[in-house]
Design a protein around this motif. Structure first.
Motif, PDB file in Angstrom:
ATOM      1  N   ILE A  11      13.306  14.335   5.935  1.00  0.00           N
ATOM      2  CA  ILE A  11      13.383  13.201   6.859  1.00  0.00           C
ATOM      3  C   ILE A  11      11.980  12.794   7.285  1.00  0.00           C
ATOM      4  N   GLY A  12      11.123  13.775   7.559  1.00  0.00           N
ATOM      5  CA  GLY A  12       9.739  13.489   7.941  1.00  0.00           C
ATOM      6  C   GLY A  12       8.991  12.755   6.844  1.00  0.00           C
ATOM      7  N   VAL A  13       9.204  13.159   5.584  1.00  0.00           N
ATOM      8  CA  VAL A  13       8.549  12.497   4.460  1.00  0.00           C
ATOM      9  C   VAL A  13       9.034  11.061   4.328  1.00  0.00           C
ATOM     10  N   VAL A  14      10.348  10.859   4.486  1.00  0.00           N
ATOM     11  CA  VAL A  14      10.900   9.509   4.385  1.00  0.00           C
ATOM     12  C   VAL A  14      10.370   8.624   5.509  1.00  0.00           C
ATOM     13  N   VAL A  15      10.307   9.141   6.737  1.00  0.00           N
ATOM     14  CA  VAL A  15       9.814   8.354   7.869  1.00  0.00           C
ATOM     15  C   VAL A  15       8.341   8.023   7.690  1.00  0.00           C
ATOM     16  N   VAL A  16       7.521   9.028   7.339  1.00  0.00           N
ATOM     17  CA  VAL A  16       6.086   8.781   7.138  1.00  0.00           C
ATOM     18  C   VAL A  16       5.882   7.823   5.974  1.00  0.00           C
ATOM     19  N   GLY A  17       6.633   8.019   4.899  1.00  0.00           N
ATOM     20  CA  GLY A  17       6.529   7.115   3.748  1.00  0.00           C
ATOM     21  C   GLY A  17       6.914   5.694   4.112  1.00  0.00           C
ATOM     22  N   GLY A  18       7.954   5.543   4.920  1.00  0.00           N
ATOM     23  CA  GLY A  18       8.375   4.210   5.345  1.00  0.00           C
ATOM     24  C   GLY A  18       7.343   3.539   6.227  1.00  0.00           C
ATOM     25  N   ILE A  19       6.725   4.315   7.119  1.00  0.00           N
ATOM     26  CA  ILE A  19       5.682   3.755   7.981  1.00  0.00           C
ATOM     27  C   ILE A  19       4.487   3.342   7.133  1.00  0.00           C
ATOM     28  N   THR A  20       4.110   4.202   6.188  1.00  0.00           N
ATOM     29  CA  THR A  20       2.976   3.889   5.320  1.00  0.00           C
ATOM     30  C   THR A  20       3.264   2.645   4.489  1.00  0.00           C
ATOM     31  N   ALA A  21       4.438   2.576   3.885  1.00  0.00           N
ATOM     32  CA  ALA A  21       4.792   1.414   3.067  1.00  0.00           C
ATOM     33  C   ALA A  21       4.835   0.161   3.926  1.00  0.00           C
ATOM     34  N   GLY A  22       5.391   0.271   5.135  1.00  0.00           N
ATOM     35  CA  GLY A  22       5.436  -0.876   6.038  1.00  0.00           C
ATOM     36  C   GLY A  22       4.044  -1.325   6.428  1.00  0.00           C
ATOM     37  N   GLY A  23       3.163  -0.364   6.690  1.00  0.00           N
ATOM     38  CA  GLY A  23       1.783  -0.698   7.027  1.00  0.00           C
ATOM     39  C   GLY A  23       1.086  -1.386   5.875  1.00  0.00           C
ATOM     40  N   LEU A  24       1.339  -0.925   4.651  1.00  0.00           N
ATOM     41  CA  LEU A  24       0.741  -1.571   3.475  1.00  0.00           C
ATOM     42  C   LEU A  24       1.278  -2.979   3.295  1.00  0.00           C
ATOM     43  N   ALA A  25       2.555  -3.157   3.541  1.00  0.00           N
ATOM     44  CA  ALA A  25       3.145  -4.496   3.395  1.00  0.00           C
ATOM     45  C   ALA A  25       2.546  -5.446   4.423  1.00  0.00           C
ATOM     46  N   VAL A  26       2.369  -4.977   5.663  1.00  0.00           N
ATOM     47  CA  VAL A  26       1.770  -5.819   6.686  1.00  0.00           C
ATOM     48  C   VAL A  26       0.322  -6.124   6.334  1.00  0.00           C
ATOM     49  N   ALA A  27      -0.398  -5.106   5.863  1.00  0.00           N
ATOM     50  CA  ALA A  27      -1.809  -5.313   5.502  1.00  0.00           C
ATOM     51  C   ALA A  27      -1.935  -6.298   4.358  1.00  0.00           C
ATOM     52  N   SER A  28      -1.073  -6.201   3.352  1.00  0.00           N
ATOM     53  CA  SER A  28      -1.187  -7.129   2.225  1.00  0.00           C
ATOM     54  C   SER A  28      -0.737  -8.530   2.611  1.00  0.00           C
ATOM     55  N   ALA A  29       0.190  -8.633   3.557  1.00  0.00           N
ATOM     56  CA  ALA A  29       0.647  -9.951   3.976  1.00  0.00           C
ATOM     57  C   ALA A  29      -0.414 -10.669   4.808  1.00  0.00           C
ATOM     58  N   THR A  30      -1.252  -9.906   5.508  1.00  0.00           N
ATOM     59  CA  THR A  30      -2.249 -10.532   6.360  1.00  0.00           C
ATOM     60  C   THR A  30      -3.638 -10.545   5.729  1.00  0.00           C
ATOM     61  N   ALA A  31      -3.810  -9.902   4.580  1.00  0.00           N
ATOM     62  CA  ALA A  31      -5.118  -9.889   3.924  1.00  0.00           C
ATOM     63  C   ALA A  31      -5.459 -11.298   3.449  1.00  0.00           C
ATOM     64  N   PRO A  32      -6.692 -11.746   3.701  1.00  0.00           N
ATOM     65  CA  PRO A  32      -7.063 -13.090   3.261  1.00  0.00           C
ATOM     66  C   PRO A  32      -7.057 -13.194   1.740  1.00  0.00           C
ATOM     67  N   LYS A  33      -6.659 -14.344   1.268  1.00  0.00           N
ATOM     68  CA  LYS A  33      -6.625 -14.589  -0.174  1.00  0.00           C
ATOM     69  C   LYS A  33      -7.785 -15.499  -0.533  1.00  0.00           C
ATOM     70  N   ALA A  34      -8.274 -15.347  -1.745  1.00  0.00           N
ATOM     71  CA  ALA A  34      -9.372 -16.191  -2.218  1.00  0.00           C
ATOM     72  C   ALA A  34      -8.852 -17.602  -2.483  1.00  0.00           C
ATOM     73  N   PRO A  35      -9.716 -18.604  -2.371  1.00  0.00           N
ATOM     74  CA  PRO A  35      -9.301 -19.979  -2.664  1.00  0.00           C
ATOM     75  C   PRO A  35      -8.810 -20.115  -4.111  1.00  0.00           C
ATOM     76  N   THR A  36      -7.885 -21.036  -4.314  1.00  0.00           N
ATOM     77  CA  THR A  36      -7.383 -21.315  -5.665  1.00  0.00           C
ATOM     78  C   THR A  36      -7.618 -22.784  -6.001  1.00  0.00           C
ATOM     79  N   LEU A  37      -7.864 -23.042  -7.291  1.00  0.00           N
ATOM     80  CA  LEU A  37      -8.040 -24.407  -7.781  1.00  0.00           C
ATOM     81  C   LEU A  37      -6.899 -24.740  -8.714  1.00  0.00           C
ATOM     82  N   GLU A  38      -6.326 -25.927  -8.543  1.00  0.00           N
ATOM     83  CA  GLU A  38      -5.248 -26.407  -9.409  1.00  0.00           C
ATOM     84  C   GLU A  38      -5.506 -27.864  -9.751  1.00  0.00           C
ATOM     85  N   ASN A  39      -4.877 -28.322 -10.809  1.00  0.00           N
ATOM     86  CA  ASN A  39      -4.944 -29.718 -11.239  1.00  0.00           C
ATOM     87  C   ASN A  39      -6.378 -30.197 -11.452  1.00  0.00           C
ATOM     88  N   SER A  40      -7.223 -29.330 -11.984  1.00  0.00           N
ATOM     89  CA  SER A  40      -8.625 -29.694 -12.240  1.00  0.00           C
ATOM     90  C   SER A  40      -8.729 -30.604 -13.450  1.00  0.00           C
TER      91      SER A  40
END
Length: 151
Positions: A11-40
Motif C-alpha cells: 500500500i505504501g509503494v502504491v501511495v508513494v508511486g501515485g504521488i510521484t506519478a501525480g507530481g510528474l503529471a503536474v510538472a509536465s502539464a505546467t512545464a513551459p513548451k518551446a514555440p512552434t512554427l506552422e504554415n511556413s
C-alpha cells in the motif's frame, strides 16, 4: 515477513508511486513548451520593369506564453551554411501580429531592387528562423522554408 507487513508495504509503494506519478503529471502539464512554427512559406518575386521584387516569408508561431519575436535569415543553399541559434540573434525580425493569446502570424518582407536581384545566387534558397516566446523560450529551425531565386 507477516502478511500484514507485506500488505502495508505494498500500500505504501502504491501511495508513494501515485504521488510521484501525480507530481510528474503536474510538472509536465505546467512545464513551459518551446514555440512552434506552422504554415511556413516563402515566396520570391523577381523585380520587373520599374518595380522592385520581394521575398516574403510567413509563419504562424505559437507558444503558451505568446510570441515576443521571430528572427528570419534567408540564405542560398549553395553556400552550405551551418547555422545555429546564436547566428540568428542579431538578424532582422519579422512583423508579428497576434491572432490569439498564444499565436501570432509573423511576416517578413524584403524589397529587392533589380541591382540587388542581379547579385543574388540563382537557385534554391532556405529560410532559417529563431522564435522567442514571451517567457524567453526559443525554437531554432535551420530549414524553416525553401524558395527559388530565378529571373
Amino acid at each position: 515477513m507477516s502478511k500484514r507487513m507485506l500488505v502495508s508495504s505494498l500500500i505504501g509503494v502504491v501511495v508513494v508511486g501515485g504521488i510521484t506519478a501525480g507530481g510528474l503529471a503536474v510538472a509536465s502539464a505546467t512545464a513551459p513548451k518551446a514555440p512552434t512554427l506552422e504554415n511556413s512559406s516563402a515566396r520570391y518575386v523577381a523585380p520587373s520593369d520599374g518595380e522592385a521584387g520581394s521575398l516574403t516569408f510567413t509563419a504562424d508561431v505559437s507558444d503558451d506564453s505568446g510570441i515576443r519575436d521571430l528572427k528570419v535569415l534567408p540564405w542560398p543553399a549553395g553556400s552550405a551554411l551551418d547555422l545555429n541559434e546564436s547566428d540568428l540573434r542579431e538578424v532582422d525580425s519579422a512583423k508579428c501580429e497576434s491572432t490569439s493569446a498564444e499565436t501570432s502570424r509573423c511576416t517578413y518582407t524584403l524589397r529587392i531592387t533589380k541591382k540587388e536581384a542581379a547579385e543574388l545566387d540563382q537557385g534554391r534558397w532556405y529560410v532559417s528562423t529563431l522564435a522567442t516566446a514571451n517567457d524567453g523560450d526559443t525554437t531554432f529551425e535551420s530549414l524553416t522554408a525553401r524558395f527559388v531565386v530565378a529571373d
